[in-house]
Design a protein around this motif. Sequence first.
Motif, PDB file in Angstrom:
ATOM      1  N   ILE A  24      -4.200  51.198 -11.603  1.00  9.73           N
ATOM      2  CA  ILE A  24      -5.494  51.878 -11.570  1.00  9.73           C
ATOM      3  C   ILE A  24      -6.349  51.474 -12.767  1.00  9.73           C
ATOM      4  CG2 ILE A  24      -4.663  53.935 -12.787  1.00  9.73           C
ATOM      5  CD1 ILE A  24      -7.318  53.743  -9.991  1.00  9.73           C
ATOM      6  N   LEU A  25      -5.722  51.180 -13.905  1.00  8.58           N
ATOM      7  CA  LEU A  25      -6.486  50.711 -15.058  1.00  8.58           C
ATOM      8  C   LEU A  25      -7.077  49.328 -14.787  1.00  8.58           C
ATOM      9  CD1 LEU A  25      -4.162  51.849 -18.003  1.00  8.58           C
ATOM     10  CD2 LEU A  25      -6.291  52.909 -17.234  1.00  8.58           C
ATOM     11  N   VAL A  26      -6.303  48.472 -14.113  1.00  7.52           N
ATOM     12  CA  VAL A  26      -6.810  47.145 -13.740  1.00  7.52           C
ATOM     13  C   VAL A  26      -7.975  47.287 -12.763  1.00  7.52           C
ATOM     14  CG1 VAL A  26      -6.244  45.022 -12.492  1.00  7.52           C
ATOM     15  CG2 VAL A  26      -4.642  45.947 -14.164  1.00  7.52           C
ATOM     16  N   ILE A  27      -7.846  48.212 -11.809  1.00  8.25           N
ATOM     17  CA  ILE A  27      -8.914  48.441 -10.831  1.00  8.25           C
ATOM     18  C   ILE A  27     -10.185  48.910 -11.523  1.00  8.25           C
ATOM     19  CG2 ILE A  27      -9.635  49.998  -8.971  1.00  8.25           C
ATOM     20  CD1 ILE A  27      -6.817  49.768  -7.845  1.00  8.25           C
ATOM     21  N   LEU A  28     -10.045  49.853 -12.455  1.00 12.44           N
ATOM     22  CA  LEU A  28     -11.220  50.368 -13.163  1.00 12.44           C
ATOM     23  C   LEU A  28     -11.877  49.286 -14.006  1.00 12.44           C
ATOM     24  CD1 LEU A  28      -9.841  53.861 -14.275  1.00 12.44           C
ATOM     25  CD2 LEU A  28     -11.478  53.390 -12.448  1.00 12.44           C
ATOM     26  N   ALA A  29     -11.044  48.470 -14.667  1.00 13.67           N
ATOM     27  CA  ALA A  29     -11.596  47.383 -15.479  1.00 13.67           C
ATOM     28  C   ALA A  29     -12.300  46.359 -14.598  1.00 13.67           C
ATOM     29  CB  ALA A  29     -10.474  46.713 -16.280  1.00 13.67           C
ATOM     30  N   ALA A  30     -11.693  46.037 -13.455  1.00 17.66           N
ATOM     31  CA  ALA A  30     -12.297  45.073 -12.533  1.00 17.66           C
ATOM     32  C   ALA A  30     -13.603  45.614 -11.967  1.00 17.66           C
ATOM     33  CB  ALA A  30     -11.324  44.742 -11.408  1.00 17.66           C
ATOM     34  N   ALA A  31     -13.656  46.922 -11.727  1.00 17.32           N
ATOM     35  CA  ALA A  31     -14.882  47.522 -11.194  1.00 17.32           C
ATOM     36  C   ALA A  31     -16.030  47.383 -12.182  1.00 17.32           C
ATOM     37  CB  ALA A  31     -14.633  48.991 -10.871  1.00 17.32           C
ATOM     38  N   VAL A  32     -15.735  47.613 -13.461  1.00 12.09           N
ATOM     39  CA  VAL A  32     -16.781  47.496 -14.489  1.00 12.09           C
ATOM     40  C   VAL A  32     -17.227  46.048 -14.634  1.00 12.09           C
ATOM     41  CG1 VAL A  32     -17.294  47.787 -16.938  1.00 12.09           C
ATOM     42  CG2 VAL A  32     -15.978  49.533 -15.723  1.00 12.09           C
ATOM     43  N   LEU A  33     -16.249  45.141 -14.746  1.00 14.82           N
ATOM     44  CA  LEU A  33     -16.585  43.724 -14.892  1.00 14.82           C
ATOM     45  C   LEU A  33     -17.287  43.183 -13.652  1.00 14.82           C
ATOM     46  CD1 LEU A  33     -13.324  42.405 -16.600  1.00 14.82           C
ATOM     47  CD2 LEU A  33     -15.536  42.829 -17.671  1.00 14.82           C
ATOM     48  N   GLY A  34     -16.828  43.627 -12.478  1.00 10.66           N
ATOM     49  CA  GLY A  34     -17.431  43.166 -11.238  1.00 10.66           C
ATOM     50  C   GLY A  34     -18.874  43.615 -11.092  1.00 10.66           C
ATOM     51  N   ALA A  35     -19.147  44.848 -11.539  1.00  8.84           N
ATOM     52  CA  ALA A  35     -20.522  45.348 -11.464  1.00  8.84           C
ATOM     53  C   ALA A  35     -21.467  44.506 -12.312  1.00  8.84           C
ATOM     54  CB  ALA A  35     -20.562  46.807 -11.924  1.00  8.84           C
ATOM     55  N   ILE A  36     -20.923  43.922 -13.378  1.00  5.64           N
ATOM     56  CA  ILE A  36     -21.747  43.080 -14.251  1.00  5.64           C
ATOM     57  C   ILE A  36     -21.812  41.644 -13.734  1.00  5.64           C
ATOM     58  CG2 ILE A  36     -21.972  42.162 -16.584  1.00  5.64           C
ATOM     59  CD1 ILE A  36     -20.500  44.667 -17.578  1.00  5.64           C
ATOM     60  N   ARG A  39     -23.137  41.418  -9.687  1.00 11.05           N
ATOM     61  CA  ARG A  39     -24.212  42.328  -9.304  1.00 11.05           C
ATOM     62  C   ARG A  39     -25.197  41.674  -8.336  1.00 11.05           C
ATOM     63  NH1 ARG A  39     -27.614  44.423 -14.215  1.00 11.05           N
ATOM     64  NH2 ARG A  39     -27.903  42.153 -14.341  1.00 11.05           N
ATOM     65  N   ASP A  40     -25.523  40.419  -8.567  1.00 17.12           N
ATOM     66  CA  ASP A  40     -26.501  39.726  -7.724  1.00 17.12           C
ATOM     67  C   ASP A  40     -25.872  38.638  -6.857  1.00 17.12           C
ATOM     68  OD1 ASP A  40     -28.592  41.225  -8.880  1.00 17.12           O
ATOM     69  OD2 ASP A  40     -28.644  39.854 -10.601  1.00 17.12           O
ATOM     70  N   THR A  41     -24.541  38.529  -6.900  1.00 15.92           N
ATOM     71  CA  THR A  41     -23.875  37.456  -6.169  1.00 15.92           C
ATOM     72  C   THR A  41     -23.612  37.830  -4.717  1.00 15.92           C
ATOM     73  OG1 THR A  41     -22.828  36.687  -8.213  1.00 15.92           O
ATOM     74  CG2 THR A  41     -21.859  35.943  -6.131  1.00 15.92           C
ATOM     75  N   LEU A  42     -23.002  38.989  -4.508  1.00 16.89           N
ATOM     76  CA  LEU A  42     -22.675  39.432  -3.153  1.00 16.89           C
ATOM     77  C   LEU A  42     -23.861  40.200  -2.584  1.00 16.89           C
ATOM     78  CD1 LEU A  42     -19.020  40.621  -3.885  1.00 16.89           C
ATOM     79  CD2 LEU A  42     -19.755  38.436  -2.933  1.00 16.89           C
ATOM     80  N   PHE A  79     -11.075  46.715  -5.591  1.00 13.22           N
ATOM     81  CA  PHE A  79     -11.540  46.594  -6.970  1.00 13.22           C
ATOM     82  C   PHE A  79     -12.952  47.134  -7.148  1.00 13.22           C
ATOM     83  CE2 PHE A  79      -8.221  43.344  -6.744  1.00 13.22           C
ATOM     84  CZ  PHE A  79      -7.476  43.685  -7.858  1.00 13.22           C
ATOM     85  N   SER A  80     -13.457  47.821  -6.112  1.00 18.91           N
ATOM     86  CA  SER A  80     -14.781  48.453  -6.173  1.00 18.91           C
ATOM     87  C   SER A  80     -15.853  47.477  -6.633  1.00 18.91           C
ATOM     88  CB  SER A  80     -14.743  49.671  -7.107  1.00 18.91           C
ATOM     89  OG  SER A  80     -13.862  50.631  -6.612  1.00 18.91           O
ATOM     90  N   LEU A  81     -15.814  46.269  -6.100  1.00 13.90           N
ATOM     91  CA  LEU A  81     -16.811  45.267  -6.428  1.00 13.90           C
ATOM     92  C   LEU A  81     -18.092  45.534  -5.641  1.00 13.90           C
ATOM     93  CD1 LEU A  81     -14.553  42.074  -6.323  1.00 13.90           C
ATOM     94  CD2 LEU A  81     -15.180  43.447  -8.319  1.00 13.90           C
TER      95      LEU A  81
END
Length: 247
Positions: A24-36, A39-42, A79-81
């Motif tokens: 869950i920590l990896v998922i949360l970290a991936a969600a934050v990084l993915g949002a950055i 953000r404009d890719t997908l 990963f909540s991307l």
Amino acid sequence: MQGSDIPPAAPISSARIWLRRLPILVILAAAVLGAIAFRDTLSFETLARHRDDLLAFRDAHYLWAVLGFLAAYVTIVAFSLPGGTIATLAGGFLFGLFPGVLYNVAGAGTGAVLVFLAARSGFGDALAQKLQAAGGKAAKLQAALRQNEWSVLFLMRLVPLVPFFIANLIPAFVGTSLTRFAVSTFIGIIPGALVFTSVGSGLGEVFARGEAPDLGIIFTPPVLFPLLGLAALAALPMVMRALKGGR
């Protein structure tokens, strides 16, 4: 010899706790990084730009296209991307309303279950036990949620007010069983998936006109009223139980 051969229990226990929390920590970290990072890719523009390549790959390698789409959708949800809505539209665009809706439900549902399992393993079980042991208002709220579990689970999926990621975490934190979560998720997301997959299946004409799809269709009366009707049906047992209990 007195205990010298026995390894200390505390470090092992602590290591196991953090090992359970790691997903869950990896998922949360991936969600934050993915949002950055994404953000404009997908985006819809990306889908429009690569539509010909995607269709060509689907026609040449249908099975691999399906497997690749499912893997991408599960990854996005797990990963909540950003890009979940675009993925649903892509499912309709590539595979049509049917079987596109099946692939969309399978991808979104599987990703949601993975988030639920990670959250429950990392924090959910311990938090649920603490709430129950603490008593007071928190324990009463937990008991009320469990008493109306089916209704609450379906309402979170049918009414588009609770973010999808949050709707995956709340059940894990109140002790919902995997079976109930999975059943309510896979069934509860079908109506919304049907709407957006249908929009995606008509993207060919939208692309030809150089326009963007109208995602506000879910809030139009022909779509919103049936969804609210299903939500009312899901809430009916909870309402009847409350009236019967005099609450």
